[in-house]
Design an enzyme around this catalytic site. Structure first.
Site, PDB file in Angstrom:
ATOM      1  N   CYS A  12      -5.532  -3.087   2.661  1.00 32.31           N
ATOM      2  CA  CYS A  12      -5.258  -3.045   4.105  1.00 32.31           C
ATOM      3  C   CYS A  12      -6.518  -3.159   4.981  1.00 32.31           C
ATOM      4  O   CYS A  12      -7.085  -4.244   5.101  1.00 32.31           O
ATOM      5  CB  CYS A  12      -4.451  -1.778   4.393  1.00 32.31           C
ATOM      6  SG  CYS A  12      -3.393  -1.930   5.852  1.00 32.31           S
ATOM      7  N   LYS A  26      -9.321   2.820  -2.197  1.00 35.13           N
ATOM      8  CA  LYS A  26      -9.602   2.218  -0.883  1.00 35.13           C
ATOM      9  C   LYS A  26     -10.937   2.721  -0.316  1.00 35.13           C
ATOM     10  O   LYS A  26     -11.150   3.930  -0.189  1.00 35.13           O
ATOM     11  CB  LYS A  26      -8.457   2.563   0.075  1.00 35.13           C
ATOM     12  CG  LYS A  26      -8.512   1.861   1.425  1.00 35.13           C
ATOM     13  CD  LYS A  26      -7.273   2.247   2.240  1.00 35.13           C
ATOM     14  CE  LYS A  26      -7.173   1.482   3.550  1.00 35.13           C
ATOM     15  NZ  LYS A  26      -5.961   1.879   4.308  1.00 35.13           N
ATOM     16  N   GLU A  53       0.845  -1.209   0.000  1.00 37.92           N
ATOM     17  CA  GLU A  53       0.000   0.000   0.000  1.00 37.92           C
ATOM     18  C   GLU A  53       0.885   1.265   0.000  1.00 37.92           C
ATOM     19  O   GLU A  53       1.952   1.272   0.615  1.00 37.92           O
ATOM     20  CB  GLU A  53      -0.854  -0.032   1.279  1.00 37.92           C
ATOM     21  CG  GLU A  53      -1.802   1.142   1.427  1.00 37.92           C
ATOM     22  CD  GLU A  53      -2.577   1.098   2.762  1.00 37.92           C
ATOM     23  OE1 GLU A  53      -2.164   0.364   3.683  1.00 37.92           O
ATOM     24  OE2 GLU A  53      -3.581   1.824   2.851  1.00 37.92           O
TER      25      GLU A  53
END
Ligand code: AKG
Length: 259
Positions: A145, A111, A42
């Site tokens: 994540c 995200k 990430e």
């Protein structure tokens, strides 16, 4: 379809894109000799340099996409290119790009869940579209994540048929046990492969866990990294996901009338 998948876990130089791109390229150059699909961590170009992210972010992702097209093609490898900070208008998104080995961009995923404990919500905007894509005819999803803490979000992708989940992360060391348990659980409950790339090293606020993982649809760990830089590589046979789904027909037995 059989693939060799490799997670490139490295120590991200804080707020230093040119250094990180150099490092990623040298990993990609070496690892493309052994693997079909490479996964990066990430925010791998900038790290969590949130206060300067607005300045460091790539305008509309143009430079990132250009780099990705060229790199994937040059090394003839599929690239799940982790995520980078991308500026669109006044917003900065934590954006994952995926390119196939011909250099074609197959997907952009922003995200969806921002991690407040690390102040992401103060500097980044949340995306609202899915991470579903196909590579070599294989149904896949890319997530980032904190997203792995949301089983409904993961299930949305596997319900659409995803057999392989690619995760990019900067997951901190104090919650390494969560990282492993959540990833194994997502693999078991979704009966899919998981290839999860985490960074190593530290920044001024956090020490990161490394321990990138490749997990099969029974939840068995095929490869696991340590806390140092390196490639975490395993061969996967994607048809095993379909086989597990017919042995224990979880998707068929889902009570969508109840939940
Ligand atoms: O959920 C966690 O514990 C870590 C999440 C995280 O570090 C992130 O999303 O960047």
């Amino acid at each position: 379809m059989k693939w060799t998948v490799s997670c490139l876990q490295f120590d991200i130089s804080y707020g230093n894109p040119s250094e990180n791109i150099k490092k990623a390229e040298s990993f990609i150059e070496r690892e493309s000799r052994h693997a079909d699909v490479l996964v990066l961590p990430e925010l791998w170009t900038t790290g969590y340099d949130l206060t300067r992210l607005d300045k460091l972010a790539d305008e509309n992702g143009e430079a990132s996409k250009q780099w990705l097209r060229q790199t994937a093609k040059t090394y003839n490898v599929h690239l799940v290119a982790g995520s980078v900070a991308v500026k669109e208008g006044d917003n900065v998104y934590n954006t994952m790009y995926i390119a196939d080995n011909s250099g074609q961009i197959k997907k952009q995923y922003q995200k969806a869940h921002l991690f407040q404990l690390m102040d992401e919500h103060l500097y980044l905007s949340a995306g609202s579209s899915d991470g579903f894509f196909e590579l070599d005819g294989v149904k896949c999803a890319g997530l980032i994540c904190y997203d792995i803490r949301f089983p409904e979000w993961v299930r949305k992708h596997t319900a659409q048929g995803a057999n392989v989940l690619f995760i990019s992360a900067e997951w901190p060391l104090p919650r390494l046990d969560h990282w492993k348990s959540l990833l194994v659980a997502r693999a078991i409950e979704n009966q899919c492969f998981v290839a999860a790339c985490n960074c190593t090293g530290s920044n001024p606020d956090n020490e990161f866990a490394g321990h990138s993982l490749i997990i099969d649809p029974w939840g068995r760990i095929l490869a696991e990294g340590g806390q140092t830089e390196g490639a975490v590589r395993a061969e996967i046979d994607v048809s095993e996901s379909t086989a597990v789904r017919s042995t224990i027909p979880v998707f068929h037995d889902l009570r969508s009338d109840l939940y």
